[in-house]
Design an enzyme around this catalytic site. Structure first.
Site, PDB file in Angstrom:
ATOM      1  N   HIS A 271      78.508 -56.204  58.639  1.00 45.70           N
ATOM      2  CA  HIS A 271      78.036 -55.738  59.946  1.00 45.70           C
ATOM      3  C   HIS A 271      78.945 -54.608  60.421  1.00 45.70           C
ATOM      4  O   HIS A 271      80.144 -54.619  60.160  1.00 45.70           O
ATOM      5  CB  HIS A 271      78.072 -56.892  60.963  1.00 45.70           C
ATOM      6  CG  HIS A 271      77.235 -56.625  62.170  1.00 45.70           C
ATOM      7  ND1 HIS A 271      77.685 -55.876  63.223  1.00 45.70           N
ATOM      8  CD2 HIS A 271      75.954 -56.974  62.452  1.00 45.70           C
ATOM      9  CE1 HIS A 271      76.710 -55.788  64.125  1.00 45.70           C
ATOM     10  NE2 HIS A 271      75.658 -56.437  63.686  1.00 45.70           N
TER      11      HIS A 271
ATOM     12  N   ASP B 299      70.658 -61.645  60.082  1.00 50.49           N
ATOM     13  CA  ASP B 299      69.488 -61.627  59.183  1.00 50.49           C
ATOM     14  C   ASP B 299      69.604 -62.590  58.015  1.00 50.49           C
ATOM     15  O   ASP B 299      68.633 -62.802  57.279  1.00 50.49           O
ATOM     16  CB  ASP B 299      69.285 -60.199  58.647  1.00 50.49           C
ATOM     17  CG  ASP B 299      68.881 -59.242  59.759  1.00 50.49           C
ATOM     18  OD1 ASP B 299      69.507 -58.177  59.892  1.00 50.49           O
ATOM     19  OD2 ASP B 299      67.964 -59.602  60.515  1.00 50.49           O
TER      20      ASP B 299
HETATM   21  C1  SDX Z   1      71.489 -55.707  61.801  1.00 49.87           C
HETATM   22  O1  SDX Z   1      74.335 -52.867  64.578  1.00 49.87           O
HETATM   23  C2  SDX Z   1      73.774 -53.968  64.926  1.00 49.87           C
HETATM   24  O2  SDX Z   1      74.108 -54.555  65.940  1.00 49.87           O
HETATM   25  C3  SDX Z   1      72.649 -54.430  64.002  1.00 49.87           C
HETATM   26  C4  SDX Z   1      72.104 -55.823  64.243  1.00 49.87           C
HETATM   27  C5  SDX Z   1      71.362 -55.918  65.567  1.00 49.87           C
HETATM   28  O3  SDX Z   1      71.266 -57.027  66.087  1.00 49.87           O
HETATM   29  O4  SDX Z   1      70.785 -54.868  65.997  1.00 49.87           O
HETATM   30  O5  SDX Z   1      73.149 -56.769  64.196  1.00 49.87           O
HETATM   31  C6  SDX Z   1      71.088 -56.189  63.161  1.00 49.87           C
HETATM   32  O6  SDX Z   1      71.116 -54.616  61.418  1.00 49.87           O
HETATM   33  C7  SDX Z   1      72.395 -56.571  60.967  1.00 49.87           C
HETATM   34  C8  SDX Z   1      72.785 -55.898  59.609  1.00 49.87           C
HETATM   35  C9  SDX Z   1      71.643 -56.139  58.614  1.00 49.87           C
HETATM   36  N1  SDX Z   1      71.868 -55.376  57.379  1.00 49.87           N
HETATM   37  C10 SDX Z   1      72.194 -55.981  56.220  1.00 49.87           C
HETATM   38  O7  SDX Z   1      72.389 -57.184  56.089  1.00 49.87           O
HETATM   39  C11 SDX Z   1      72.264 -55.035  55.028  1.00 49.87           C
HETATM   40  C12 SDX Z   1      73.526 -55.318  54.195  1.00 49.87           C
HETATM   41  N2  SDX Z   1      74.684 -54.900  54.992  1.00 49.87           N
HETATM   42  C13 SDX Z   1      75.190 -53.575  54.796  1.00 49.87           C
HETATM   43  O8  SDX Z   1      74.408 -52.623  54.262  1.00 49.87           O
HETATM   44  C14 SDX Z   1      76.281 -53.160  55.774  1.00 49.87           C
HETATM   45  O9  SDX Z   1      77.129 -54.219  55.902  1.00 49.87           O
HETATM   46  C15 SDX Z   1      75.853 -52.652  57.137  1.00 49.87           C
HETATM   47  C16 SDX Z   1      74.842 -51.557  57.036  1.00 49.87           C
HETATM   48  C17 SDX Z   1      75.295 -53.763  57.952  1.00 49.87           C
HETATM   49  C18 SDX Z   1      77.108 -52.116  57.825  1.00 49.87           C
HETATM   50  O10 SDX Z   1      77.529 -51.044  57.097  1.00 49.87           O
HETATM   51  P1  SDX Z   1      78.799 -50.170  57.565  1.00 49.87           P
HETATM   52  O11 SDX Z   1      79.362 -50.665  58.843  1.00 49.87           O
HETATM   53  O12 SDX Z   1      78.404 -48.725  57.491  1.00 49.87           O
HETATM   54  O13 SDX Z   1      79.860 -50.545  56.512  1.00 49.87           O
HETATM   55  P2  SDX Z   1      80.073 -49.772  55.145  1.00 49.87           P
HETATM   56  O14 SDX Z   1      78.751 -49.498  54.502  1.00 49.87           O
HETATM   57  O15 SDX Z   1      80.989 -48.636  55.403  1.00 49.87           O
HETATM   58  O16 SDX Z   1      80.802 -50.907  54.261  1.00 49.87           O
HETATM   59  C19 SDX Z   1      82.215 -51.036  54.257  1.00 49.87           C
HETATM   60  C20 SDX Z   1      82.550 -51.566  52.869  1.00 49.87           C
HETATM   61  C21 SDX Z   1      81.993 -50.662  51.749  1.00 49.87           C
HETATM   62  O17 SDX Z   1      82.806 -50.898  50.615  1.00 49.87           O
HETATM   63  P3  SDX Z   1      84.018 -49.803  50.299  1.00 49.87           P
HETATM   64  O18 SDX Z   1      83.396 -48.431  50.283  1.00 49.87           O
HETATM   65  O19 SDX Z   1      85.020 -49.998  51.422  1.00 49.87           O
HETATM   66  O20 SDX Z   1      84.556 -50.228  48.942  1.00 49.87           O
HETATM   67  O21 SDX Z   1      81.916 -52.851  52.674  1.00 49.87           O
HETATM   68  C22 SDX Z   1      80.961 -52.758  51.627  1.00 49.87           C
HETATM   69  C23 SDX Z   1      80.667 -51.280  51.441  1.00 49.87           C
HETATM   70  O22 SDX Z   1      80.224 -51.021  50.122  1.00 49.87           O
HETATM   71  N3  SDX Z   1      79.784 -53.508  52.053  1.00 49.87           N
HETATM   72  C24 SDX Z   1      79.058 -54.297  51.266  1.00 49.87           C
HETATM   73  C25 SDX Z   1      78.066 -54.845  52.100  1.00 49.87           C
HETATM   74  N4  SDX Z   1      78.217 -54.385  53.353  1.00 49.87           N
HETATM   75  C26 SDX Z   1      79.284 -53.553  53.316  1.00 49.87           C
HETATM   76  N5  SDX Z   1      79.138 -54.574  49.944  1.00 49.87           N
HETATM   77  C27 SDX Z   1      78.211 -55.436  49.457  1.00 49.87           C
HETATM   78  N6  SDX Z   1      77.243 -56.024  50.180  1.00 49.87           N
HETATM   79  C28 SDX Z   1      77.133 -55.749  51.515  1.00 49.87           C
HETATM   80  N7  SDX Z   1      76.172 -56.324  52.233  1.00 49.87           N
END
Ligand code: SDX
Length: 424
Positions: A306, A363
């Site tokens: 998140h 989710d």
């Molecule tokens: C919602 O914003 C809100 O409030 C949203 C929400 C709402 O109520 O409106 O809460 C609803 O959208 C919840 C999120 C639902 N999405 C998912 O479940 C999709 C999977 N999650 C990710 O794609 C990710 O965690 C996000 C999009 C939710 C957040 O992404 P960020 O904040 O941009 O974080 P990032 O992509 O920069 O990740 C940081 C690190 C990275 O690794 P490094 O580059 O540091 O090595 O964490 C890793 C990412 O690759 N990472 C994951 C991951 N989420 C982050 N690796 C594997 N699986 C994941 N799910």
């Protein structure tokens, strides 16, 4: 004493005010930065940038706190119900019994959707994703309500709130009925909002239908948990579109499209599809954890991570508990739930996830409940939108009442310098 931040660039110092919110969050106010220094800030994805001040929702990502207008999500999910929470989020205070009754009656005035809207719906193929249809139908509501909302007129704004809550629910369920080739149902003003959702979705002309009260209660709680979440992607979209003084329906239509993305609200559908794939390929959760950690693999563990929560998403905790209760009460034994729990335990013990503070989000478990309630997978994000609607309305209303300027970020240009056109 007011705080200031000092920015030094090339030996020049610039003082910037620091503002502090009611929960002691601090922000450097850079609204005059370019005027005094000639520089701007750059923050892709706005990970460190606040877009507004807001009194609607407070969340603390480190402590896993979520409150609507000061009330904890835990209390509201346990003691309130969706339309009461909608009123609270939109108007700022919990309504009296009489005021809530009036609110529900005022919504009922607008529950009939224009018959011509069905002609627009007919133009879609049955295979169209419900979120695309919902975004289009929401925008189309503007055609039948052309007078744009006067956000400064209390009655006009109130009627627009009631109209939006009424009609959005009906057209949201029409997307499902269309995909099934079923006749479209009408809202029944003699029963409640969430019960209407079940009737609108599942009542067939061939026989009687009574929604299970357990399912109605579970959905009401799920809608409360999705009702607002400060400046998330879709809400920021609603504010951005509304900041040009585009209408409420047009702004919400844009929010529906932003929510659809699998990184945002579309994740609840993606989680179920991921869990079903794990189940179908033998239930090896560790294989998928490895994929999620592999930088060369675009696969992400859907429902995990998140932007703000670096601890448990408080909604995920409540939904996980509700999933156990609802499935037990309904007598549903879903192997997908067991896979989800196994995946959660493995991820929470894994260094990759721990070091990045990746926890289950809202989710991760919601789709499991929706499935147990008989909701089709491609309608999961539509249910997220129904829950989030009061938040979108409240944030749009606050943005207009605060007379926020049109949203127009700057950029840093990295393309070609001036070059002459030479005819080839
Ligand atoms: C919602 O914003 C809100 O409030 C949203 C929400 C709402 O109520 O409106 O809460 C609803 O959208 C919840 C999120 C639902 N999405 C998912 O479940 C999709 C999977 N999650 C990710 O794609 C990710 O965690 C996000 C999009 C939710 C957040 O992404 P960020 O904040 O941009 O974080 P990032 O992509 O920069 O990740 C940081 C690190 C990275 O690794 P490094 O580059 O540091 O090595 O964490 C890793 C990412 O690759 N990472 C994951 C991951 N989420 C982050 N690796 C594997 N699986 C994941 N799910």
């Amino acid at each position: 004493m007011s705080k200031i931040a000092i920015l030094e660039i090339d030996g020049n110092k610039f003082e910037l005010p620091v503002i502090v919110g009611s929960e002691n969050e601090a922000a450097v106010d850079i609204s005059k930065l370019r005027d005094i220094s000639g520089v701007i800030t750059l923050d892709p994805g706005y990970k460190n940038s606040g877009s507004c001040k807001s009194e609607i929702t407070f969340l603390d990502g480190e402590l896993g706190i979520l409150r609507y207008r000061g009330y904890s999500i835990e209390e509201l999910a346990e003691k309130s119900h969706f339309l009461e929470v909608s009123y609270l989020i939109i108007f700022g205070e919990l309504p009296s019994v009489e005021r809530l009754e009036q609110f529900e009656n005022d919504i009922r005035k607008f529950t009939l959707v224009s018959e011509e809207m069905k002609i627009i719906l007919d133009g879609f193929p049955r295979t169209a994703h419900p979120m695309g249809v919902l975004s289009a139908l929401t925008s189309a509501l503007t055609a039948f309500n052309p007078k744009s909302v006067d956000a400064d007129n209390e009655k006009d704004m109130y009627d627009a709130v009631c109209k939006t809550i009424a009609k959005f629910l009906v057209i949201a369920t029409w997307t499902y009925r269309k995909s099934m080739g079923y006749p479209l149902n009408y809202y029944d003003n003699t029963i409640g909002y969430v019960e209407n959702f079940m009737n609108l979705m599942f009542k067939l002309p061939t026989g009687p239908y009574t929604a299970n009260p357990i399912i109605i209660d579970a959905l009401d709680k799920l809608f409360i948990l999705h009702a607002d979440h400060e400046q998330n992607c879709s809400t920021s979209t609603v504010r951005m579109v509304g900041s040009s003084h585009a209408g409420l329906f047009a702004s919400i239509s844009a929010g529906v499209s932003a929510l659809w993305g699998p990184l945002h609200g579309g994740a609840n559908q993606a989680v179920l599809e991921m869990l079903e794939e794990i189940h179908a390929t033998g239930g090896d959760a560790d294989k998928y954890l490895a994929k999620a950690k592999d930088k060369n693999d675009p696969f992400r563990l859907m429902g995990f991570g998140h932007r703000v929560y670096k601890n448990f998403d408080p909604r995920a905790k409540i939904i996980k508990k509700a999933a156990d209760e609802v499935l037990a009460t309904l007598g549903v034994n879903d192997p997908i739930l067991e896979i989800a729990k196994k995946l959660e335990v493995s991820a929470l013990e894994d260094e990759y996830f721990k070091s990045r503070n990746l926890y289950p989000n809202v989710d991760f478990y919601s789709g499991i409940i929706y499935r147990a309630l008989g909701i089709p997978t491609d309608m999961f994000t539509v249910l997220f939108a129904i829950g989030r609607l009061p938040g979108w309305i409240a944030q749009w209303k606050e943005m207009r009442e605060n007379k926020e300027p049109i949203g127009r970020p700057r950029q840093i240009y990295t393309g070609y310098p001036l070059r002459e056109y030479v005819k080839s």
